[in-house]
Design a protein around this motif. Structure first.
Motif, PDB file in Angstrom:
ATOM      1  N   GLN A 133      39.027  28.906  44.324  1.00  0.00           N
ATOM      2  CA  GLN A 133      39.854  29.815  45.114  1.00  0.00           C
ATOM      3  C   GLN A 133      41.083  29.144  45.711  1.00  0.00           C
ATOM      4  O   GLN A 133      41.034  27.977  46.108  1.00  0.00           O
ATOM      5  N   ARG A 135      43.186  29.991  49.005  1.00  0.00           N
ATOM      6  CA  ARG A 135      43.293  30.785  50.221  1.00  0.00           C
ATOM      7  C   ARG A 135      44.707  30.569  50.780  1.00  0.00           C
ATOM      8  O   ARG A 135      45.110  29.429  51.019  1.00  0.00           O
ATOM      9  N   ASP A 182      42.679  38.217  44.261  1.00  0.00           N
ATOM     10  CA  ASP A 182      41.547  39.081  44.578  1.00  0.00           C
ATOM     11  C   ASP A 182      41.881  40.054  45.704  1.00  0.00           C
ATOM     12  O   ASP A 182      41.492  41.215  45.676  1.00  0.00           O
ATOM     13  N   ARG A 183      42.570  39.546  46.707  1.00  0.00           N
ATOM     14  CA  ARG A 183      42.951  40.409  47.819  1.00  0.00           C
ATOM     15  C   ARG A 183      44.180  39.830  48.496  1.00  0.00           C
ATOM     16  O   ARG A 183      44.390  38.610  48.499  1.00  0.00           O
ATOM     17  N   CYS A 184      44.975  40.711  49.073  1.00  0.00           N
ATOM     18  CA  CYS A 184      46.152  40.278  49.817  1.00  0.00           C
ATOM     19  C   CYS A 184      46.569  41.414  50.736  1.00  0.00           C
ATOM     20  O   CYS A 184      46.682  42.559  50.289  1.00  0.00           O
ATOM     21  N   ARG A 185      46.775  41.123  51.982  1.00  0.00           N
ATOM     22  CA  ARG A 185      47.278  42.140  52.894  1.00  0.00           C
ATOM     23  C   ARG A 185      48.516  41.621  53.599  1.00  0.00           C
ATOM     24  O   ARG A 185      48.626  40.432  53.928  1.00  0.00           O
ATOM     25  N   GLY A 204      45.552  36.129  52.065  1.00  0.00           N
ATOM     26  CA  GLY A 204      44.737  36.600  50.946  1.00  0.00           C
ATOM     27  C   GLY A 204      43.991  35.504  50.215  1.00  0.00           C
ATOM     28  O   GLY A 204      43.992  34.325  50.617  1.00  0.00           O
ATOM     29  N   THR A 205      43.369  35.915  49.128  1.00  0.00           N
ATOM     30  CA  THR A 205      42.559  35.036  48.283  1.00  0.00           C
ATOM     31  C   THR A 205      42.947  35.232  46.827  1.00  0.00           C
ATOM     32  O   THR A 205      43.081  36.374  46.369  1.00  0.00           O
TER      33      THR A 205
END
Length: 210
Positions: A133, A135, A182-185, A204-205
């Motif tokens: 990952q 981060r 995978d995700r991001c805000r 995010g990741t």
């Protein structure tokens, strides 16, 4: 031997960062690192503000800090960290780690200041195991046209004051070129900061493809 020296910014960093911690950065650091385990390489830890936020499942953090004054402070912070932290010299584009040797790479406020973000991201990819990952917690160029124009003006002087930090970069497209996100805000930090050129942020990741 130190690879990067920025003594003025290094001495300003502590007081500036402390104020941001009080305004909510601690919770964001916890979010950034939640769920990590195994061996983590943190690139550009500064004074080590992330160290207390690592979960117990992390076996080792290798903290790569090129600035000597900040590296000394990070080494001191490592003494009281809840997990094992080893602070070493190095840069984002030349990490002192073998290929595929890390379960995760953690960065916060880094891609704004490295000379070549794409080269740095390629180096993160190199040291991560397949499926490892990335981060990330970074400030970004605003999607608001007027705010982005103000950032461009600020960027004429901001890097000279803030250790090479550029407020007009948008690292997410570069991250997507190399990693699977995978995700991001996105958000504004602090929520009431309407004038700060570093207020627009992402957290995010992403993952190294298997």
């Amino acid at each position: 031997m130190a690879l990067v020296e920025n003594p003025v910014f290094a001495r300003l960093y502590g007081p500036l960062a402390a104020r941001q911690e009080e305004r909510g950065n601690r919770a964001l650091r916890t979010e950034l690192l939640a769920g990590l385990s195994g061996r983590v390489i943190e690139v550009g830890p500064g004074t080590g503000l992330n160290f207390p936020r690592y979960p117990a499942e992390v076996a080792e953090v290798v903290a790569v800090e090129p600035e000597p004054h900040l590296r000394a402070q990070a080494a001191e912070a490592a003494r009281t960290a809840p997990v094992r932290v080893r602070v070493v010299d190095g840069t984002a584009t030349r990490l002192p780690a073998d290929d595929g040797s890390a379960d995760a790479v953690a960065i916060s406020g880094l891609l704004c200041s490295v000379p070549d973000p794409r080269t740095a991201l390629a180096e993160f990819l190199r040291v991560l195991r397949p499926g490892g990952q990335l981060r990330f917690y970074e400030h970004v160029r605003s999607h608001d046209t007027a705010f982005a124009a103000a950032q461009r003006v600020a960027d004429l002087v901001w890097p000279r004051l803030m250790g090479g930090c550029h407020v007009t970069r948008d690292p997410l497209p570069d991250i997507r070129r190399v990693f699977e996100v995978d995700r991001c805000r996105g958000f504004r930090f602090p929520a009431t900061a309407w004038c700060s050129p570093v207020a627009p942020r992402i957290i995010g990741t992403a993952r190294k493809p298997r």
